[in-house]
Design a protein around this motif. Structure first.
Motif, PDB file in Angstrom:
ATOM      1  N   ILE A  21       0.834  -1.213   0.000  1.00  0.00           N
ATOM      2  CA  ILE A  21       0.000   0.000   0.000  1.00  0.00           C
ATOM      3  C   ILE A  21       0.861   1.252   0.000  1.00  0.00           C
ATOM      4  CG2 ILE A  21      -1.652   1.335   1.378  1.00  0.00           C
ATOM      5  CD1 ILE A  21      -2.817  -1.364   2.322  1.00  0.00           C
ATOM      6  N   GLU A  22       1.902   1.233   0.812  1.00  0.00           N
ATOM      7  CA  GLU A  22       2.767   2.402   0.922  1.00  0.00           C
ATOM      8  C   GLU A  22       3.610   2.594  -0.334  1.00  0.00           C
ATOM      9  OE1 GLU A  22       5.812   4.386   4.201  1.00  0.00           O
ATOM     10  OE2 GLU A  22       5.405   2.232   4.245  1.00  0.00           O
ATOM     11  N   ASP A  23       4.239   1.522  -0.816  1.00  0.00           N
ATOM     12  CA  ASP A  23       5.163   1.633  -1.954  1.00  0.00           C
ATOM     13  C   ASP A  23       4.452   1.978  -3.256  1.00  0.00           C
ATOM     14  OD1 ASP A  23       7.153   0.989  -0.199  1.00  0.00           O
ATOM     15  OD2 ASP A  23       7.505  -1.043  -0.982  1.00  0.00           O
ATOM     16  N   GLU A  24       3.234   1.475  -3.415  1.00  0.00           N
ATOM     17  CA  GLU A  24       2.533   1.692  -4.679  1.00  0.00           C
ATOM     18  C   GLU A  24       1.536   2.848  -4.610  1.00  0.00           C
ATOM     19  OE1 GLU A  24       1.168  -1.801  -6.632  1.00  0.00           O
ATOM     20  OE2 GLU A  24       3.039  -2.895  -6.273  1.00  0.00           O
ATOM     21  N   GLY A  25       1.557   3.570  -3.497  1.00  0.00           N
ATOM     22  CA  GLY A  25       0.785   4.805  -3.405  1.00  0.00           C
ATOM     23  C   GLY A  25      -0.725   4.642  -3.389  1.00  0.00           C
ATOM     24  N   TYR A  26      -1.221   3.550  -2.833  1.00  0.00           N
ATOM     25  CA  TYR A  26      -2.669   3.387  -2.709  1.00  0.00           C
ATOM     26  C   TYR A  26      -3.235   4.455  -1.772  1.00  0.00           C
ATOM     27  CZ  TYR A  26      -2.684  -1.197  -5.017  1.00  0.00           C
ATOM     28  OH  TYR A  26      -2.570  -2.215  -5.920  1.00  0.00           O
ATOM     29  N   ARG A  27      -4.405   4.954  -2.118  1.00  0.00           N
ATOM     30  CA  ARG A  27      -5.066   5.982  -1.321  1.00  0.00           C
ATOM     31  C   ARG A  27      -6.391   5.441  -0.784  1.00  0.00           C
ATOM     32  NH1 ARG A  27      -3.014  10.975  -2.064  1.00  0.00           N
ATOM     33  NH2 ARG A  27      -5.003  11.942  -1.483  1.00  0.00           N
ATOM     34  N   PRO A  28      -6.948   6.082   0.269  1.00  0.00           N
ATOM     35  CA  PRO A  28      -8.227   5.631   0.799  1.00  0.00           C
ATOM     36  C   PRO A  28      -9.283   5.530  -0.301  1.00  0.00           C
ATOM     37  CG  PRO A  28      -7.260   7.221   2.278  1.00  0.00           C
ATOM     38  CD  PRO A  28      -6.389   7.204   1.056  1.00  0.00           C
ATOM     39  N   GLY A  29      -9.980   4.394  -0.336  1.00  0.00           N
ATOM     40  CA  GLY A  29     -10.994   4.150  -1.353  1.00  0.00           C
ATOM     41  C   GLY A  29     -10.501   3.314  -2.514  1.00  0.00           C
ATOM     42  N   ASP A  30      -9.170   3.227  -2.682  1.00  0.00           N
ATOM     43  CA  ASP A  30      -8.625   2.416  -3.769  1.00  0.00           C
ATOM     44  C   ASP A  30      -8.801   0.929  -3.469  1.00  0.00           C
ATOM     45  OD1 ASP A  30      -7.829   4.699  -5.054  1.00  0.00           O
ATOM     46  OD2 ASP A  30      -5.698   4.514  -4.534  1.00  0.00           O
ATOM     47  N   SER A  57      -7.976  -5.009   8.865  1.00  0.00           N
ATOM     48  CA  SER A  57      -9.293  -4.410   9.016  1.00  0.00           C
ATOM     49  C   SER A  57      -9.516  -3.946  10.450  1.00  0.00           C
ATOM     50  CB  SER A  57     -10.375  -5.427   8.614  1.00  0.00           C
ATOM     51  OG  SER A  57     -11.673  -4.892   8.814  1.00  0.00           O
ATOM     52  N   ALA A  58      -9.071  -4.779  11.417  1.00  0.00           N
ATOM     53  CA  ALA A  58      -9.195  -4.408  12.835  1.00  0.00           C
ATOM     54  C   ALA A  58      -8.368  -3.170  13.153  1.00  0.00           C
ATOM     55  CB  ALA A  58      -8.761  -5.573  13.721  1.00  0.00           C
ATOM     56  N   LEU A  59      -7.259  -2.995  12.424  1.00  0.00           N
ATOM     57  CA  LEU A  59      -6.401  -1.831  12.634  1.00  0.00           C
ATOM     58  C   LEU A  59      -6.937  -0.588  11.920  1.00  0.00           C
ATOM     59  CD1 LEU A  59      -2.933  -3.544  12.183  1.00  0.00           C
ATOM     60  CD2 LEU A  59      -3.852  -2.608  14.309  1.00  0.00           C
ATOM     61  N   GLY A  60      -7.971  -0.764  11.092  1.00  0.00           N
ATOM     62  CA  GLY A  60      -8.542   0.375  10.388  1.00  0.00           C
ATOM     63  C   GLY A  60      -7.824   0.733   9.108  1.00  0.00           C
ATOM     64  N   LEU A  61      -6.964  -0.164   8.605  1.00  0.00           N
ATOM     65  CA  LEU A  61      -6.182   0.145   7.410  1.00  0.00           C
ATOM     66  C   LEU A  61      -6.918  -0.233   6.131  1.00  0.00           C
ATOM     67  CD1 LEU A  61      -3.588   1.127   6.105  1.00  0.00           C
ATOM     68  CD2 LEU A  61      -2.589  -1.122   6.494  1.00  0.00           C
ATOM     69  N   VAL A  62      -7.686  -1.328   6.167  1.00  0.00           N
ATOM     70  CA  VAL A  62      -8.439  -1.750   4.988  1.00  0.00           C
ATOM     71  C   VAL A  62      -9.867  -2.079   5.375  1.00  0.00           C
ATOM     72  CG1 VAL A  62      -6.356  -2.712   3.905  1.00  0.00           C
ATOM     73  CG2 VAL A  62      -7.910  -4.235   5.171  1.00  0.00           C
ATOM     74  N   VAL A  72      -8.611   0.142   0.505  1.00  0.00           N
ATOM     75  CA  VAL A  72      -7.795   0.890   1.454  1.00  0.00           C
ATOM     76  C   VAL A  72      -8.699   1.849   2.213  1.00  0.00           C
ATOM     77  CG1 VAL A  72      -5.878   2.525   1.710  1.00  0.00           C
ATOM     78  CG2 VAL A  72      -5.748   0.699   0.004  1.00  0.00           C
ATOM     79  N   GLN A  73      -8.519   1.874   3.528  1.00  0.00           N
ATOM     80  CA  GLN A  73      -9.405   2.691   4.358  1.00  0.00           C
ATOM     81  C   GLN A  73      -8.698   3.919   4.911  1.00  0.00           C
ATOM     82  OE1 GLN A  73     -11.691   0.278   6.970  1.00  0.00           O
ATOM     83  NE2 GLN A  73     -12.667   1.968   8.029  1.00  0.00           N
ATOM     84  N   ALA A  74      -7.382   3.840   5.125  1.00  0.00           N
ATOM     85  CA  ALA A  74      -6.636   4.969   5.680  1.00  0.00           C
ATOM     86  C   ALA A  74      -5.195   4.866   5.231  1.00  0.00           C
ATOM     87  CB  ALA A  74      -6.712   4.981   7.212  1.00  0.00           C
ATOM     88  N   PRO A  75      -4.516   6.015   5.080  1.00  0.00           N
ATOM     89  CA  PRO A  75      -3.104   5.977   4.682  1.00  0.00           C
ATOM     90  C   PRO A  75      -2.266   5.238   5.710  1.00  0.00           C
ATOM     91  CG  PRO A  75      -4.013   8.194   4.502  1.00  0.00           C
ATOM     92  CD  PRO A  75      -5.018   7.369   5.248  1.00  0.00           C
ATOM     93  N   VAL A  76      -1.250   4.515   5.256  1.00  0.00           N
ATOM     94  CA  VAL A  76      -0.380   3.770   6.155  1.00  0.00           C
ATOM     95  C   VAL A  76       0.252   4.673   7.185  1.00  0.00           C
ATOM     96  CG1 VAL A  76       1.784   2.471   6.286  1.00  0.00           C
ATOM     97  CG2 VAL A  76       0.120   1.922   4.532  1.00  0.00           C
ATOM     98  N   ALA A  77       0.693   5.844   6.772  1.00  0.00           N
ATOM     99  CA  ALA A  77       1.395   6.746   7.692  1.00  0.00           C
ATOM    100  C   ALA A  77       0.519   7.164   8.850  1.00  0.00           C
ATOM    101  CB  ALA A  77       1.876   7.981   6.947  1.00  0.00           C
ATOM    102  N   GLN A  78      -0.812   7.245   8.624  1.00  0.00           N
ATOM    103  CA  GLN A  78      -1.715   7.672   9.684  1.00  0.00           C
ATOM    104  C   GLN A  78      -2.232   6.502  10.501  1.00  0.00           C
ATOM    105  OE1 GLN A  78      -4.859  10.104   8.123  1.00  0.00           O
ATOM    106  NE2 GLN A  78      -3.459  11.468   7.059  1.00  0.00           N
TER     107      GLN A  78
END
Length: 235
Positions: A21-30, A57-62, A72-78
């Motif tokens: 997700i981070e390396d390929e630049g996925y954004r929320p909603g992708d 999913s439990a972590l809120g990332l997807v 994707v539900q939220a950026p990795v950095a956040q």
């Protein structure tokens, strides 16, 4: 691909998906690739992939949507729960291995304690749970983590198994550090208290099976709040 990884396969898959997700630049909603494609790309089984996605999913990332895909539900950095922490005992043991040991050891000890717990020990655990509630309300996460450690230590002591208590006592710094990790997510810190209440309820009923299960669920959830997944025999 995963054969040389020292971590459990679901954890490896979890970290690999985060990196994708981070390396390929996925954004929320992708939408991510299909689960079949992800499993082939990562070299893991569909079962391990599903567990990793459940953890993410439990972590809120997807968001895993049946019949639609994984989004994707939220950026990795956040959303990264453990991007900013350094596990100080990496040269000795990984954080994932520590949680896995606690799952096995403390789950069994909690089942034993449900049978042997005295009224005085139960009262002490109830006081501990109330003190944690007050510490969390005050935002004192350091005190909360120490109360967390004390809660688990008291249950180990109540189990009557001195060998298990000795393992924890001899590695107290490592165990305490693992109990600090979930509190790096203040917005979810109250979940620890809620899980302790569930454990306490089972102990109060002297129900060995539910007590063991509640403790294991708590340790697994605590690991997930940190961003760590580990394998168990039931996976």
């Amino acid at each position: 691909m995963h054969a040389s990884a020292p971590r459990a396969v679901p954890e490896y898959a979890l970290q690999a998906i985060r990196k994708l997700i981070e390396d390929e630049g996925y954004r929320p909603g992708d939408a991510l690739p299909s689960q079949r494609d992800l499993a082939e790309r990562l070299g893991v089984s569909r079962t391990s992939l599903r567990e990793a996605l459940s953890s993410l999913s439990a972590l809120g990332l997807v968001s895993v949507q049946a019949g639609k895909g994984v989004f994707v539900q939220a950026p990795v950095a956040q959303s990264s729960a453990h991007a900013g922490f350094a596990w100080p005992f990496a040269a000795q043991v990984s954080a994932a291995d520590t949680f896995q040991l606690r799952f096995a050891l403390e789950g069994f000890a909690c089942g034993l304690a449900a049978v042997t717990l005295t009224a005085e020990e139960l009262d002490a655990l109830q006081d501990n749970v109330e003190q944690m509630r007050l510490a969390l309300r005050a935002g004192d996460f350091d005190s909360a983590s120490r109360l967390d450690f004390d809660f688990h230590r008291r249950i180990l002591h109540a189990s009557g198994n001195q060998a298990m208590l000795g393992i924890v006592s001899s590695s107290a710094d490592i165990f305490l550090e693992s109990q600090k990790l979930p509190f790096i997510r203040p917005e979810r810190a109250l979940e620890t208290w809620q899980e302790h209440r569930k454990i306490l309820k089972a102990l109060g009923r002297h129900a060995a099976g539910p007590a063991q299960k509640a403790m294991q669920q708590h340790i697994r959830a605590a690991a997930l709040r940190t961003g760590i997944a580990f394998a168990t025999l039931g996976d």
